[in-house]
Design a protein around this motif. Structure first.
Motif, short mmCIF file in Angstrom:
data_model
loop_
_atom_site.label_atom_id
_atom_site.label_comp_id
_atom_site.label_asym_id
_atom_site.label_seq_id
_atom_site.Cartn_x
_atom_site.Cartn_y
_atom_site.Cartn_z
N GLN A 36 0.82 -1.21 0.00
CA GLN A 36 0.00 0.00 0.00
C GLN A 36 0.85 1.26 0.00
O GLN A 36 0.52 2.24 -0.67
N VAL A 50 -4.83 4.39 -2.36
CA VAL A 50 -5.21 3.03 -2.69
C VAL A 50 -6.72 2.84 -2.65
O VAL A 50 -7.30 2.25 -3.57
N ARG A 51 -7.38 3.34 -1.64
CA ARG A 51 -8.83 3.13 -1.53
C ARG A 51 -9.59 3.82 -2.66
O ARG A 51 -10.48 3.22 -3.26
N TYR A 53 -8.40 4.73 -5.56
CA TYR A 53 -7.99 4.05 -6.79
C TYR A 53 -8.77 2.75 -6.95
O TYR A 53 -9.21 2.41 -8.06
N SER A 54 -8.96 2.03 -5.86
CA SER A 54 -9.70 0.77 -5.90
C SER A 54 -11.14 0.98 -6.33
O SER A 54 -11.68 0.23 -7.16
N LEU A 74 -14.51 -4.47 -1.05
CA LEU A 74 -13.32 -3.81 -0.52
C LEU A 74 -13.19 -3.99 0.99
O LEU A 74 -12.19 -3.56 1.58
N GLN A 122 -2.89 3.34 -13.37
CA GLN A 122 -2.63 1.91 -13.38
C GLN A 122 -1.18 1.62 -13.79
O GLN A 122 -0.53 0.77 -13.19
#
Length: 157
Positions: A36, A50-51, A53-54, A74, A122
């Motif tokens: 992360q 990260v969150r 982006y997810s 998630l 990405q």
């Protein structure tokens, strides 16, 4: 008064031989933190973490997921997902639309700007991931991915 020996530059080499360093749960959590951190560093240029982006990745590739599906997949509290979507929506990267399967729910769809940002982010995430996992061969990475899928999705394919 007792003195504490100074740590090395990583601050953890003295502890790498402790019993905790053999604990699977700890190793998974630490590996996740390392991954992360590398991803967050790569995503900073895109003003993502990260969150977020997810959520964007799932909106781009996940077939218009509902907010409830995002939260479950998630493993986040639904209120956290709402806040992530709010931010992405404010930036023009996603939209909320009525879920045709349940009009009381919303699905999240990526905008053209969201798809474009996702593609750029990405590439940077993949580069950061390769650096973070440089100690693994391609075969080891594939095997680790396979094993983690078994743990992350028990009973899955």
């Amino acid at each position: 008064m007792t003195s504490v020996a100074p740590d090395d530059s990583s601050g953890s080499s003295r502890l790498e031989h402790s019993p905790l360093a053999e604990d699977l749960g700890f190793l998974l959590a630490r590996a996740s933190a390392v991954s992360q951190a590398a991803a967050n560093e790569a995503l900073a240029a895109h003003e993502l973490k990260v969150r977020s982006y997810s959520v964007l990745a799932l909106a781009v590739t996940g077939g218009r997921p509902s907010q409830r599906e995002l939260a479950a997949f998630l493993r986040l509290d639904p209120s956290q997902v709402v806040a992530l979507i709010d931010d992405l929506e404010r930036r023009g990267l996603v939209t909320r639309e009525a879920d045709p399967r349940d009009r009381r729910a919303n699905v999240v769809a990526a905008t053209l700007a969201g798809r474009s940002l996702y593609r750029r982010a990405q590439v940077d995430v993949e580069t950061g991931e390769r650096r973070a996992h440089a100690g693994l061969s391609i075969a080891d990475r594939a095997e680790l991915t396979r094993l983690l899928r078994v743990v992350a999705f028990p009973g899955g394919e």
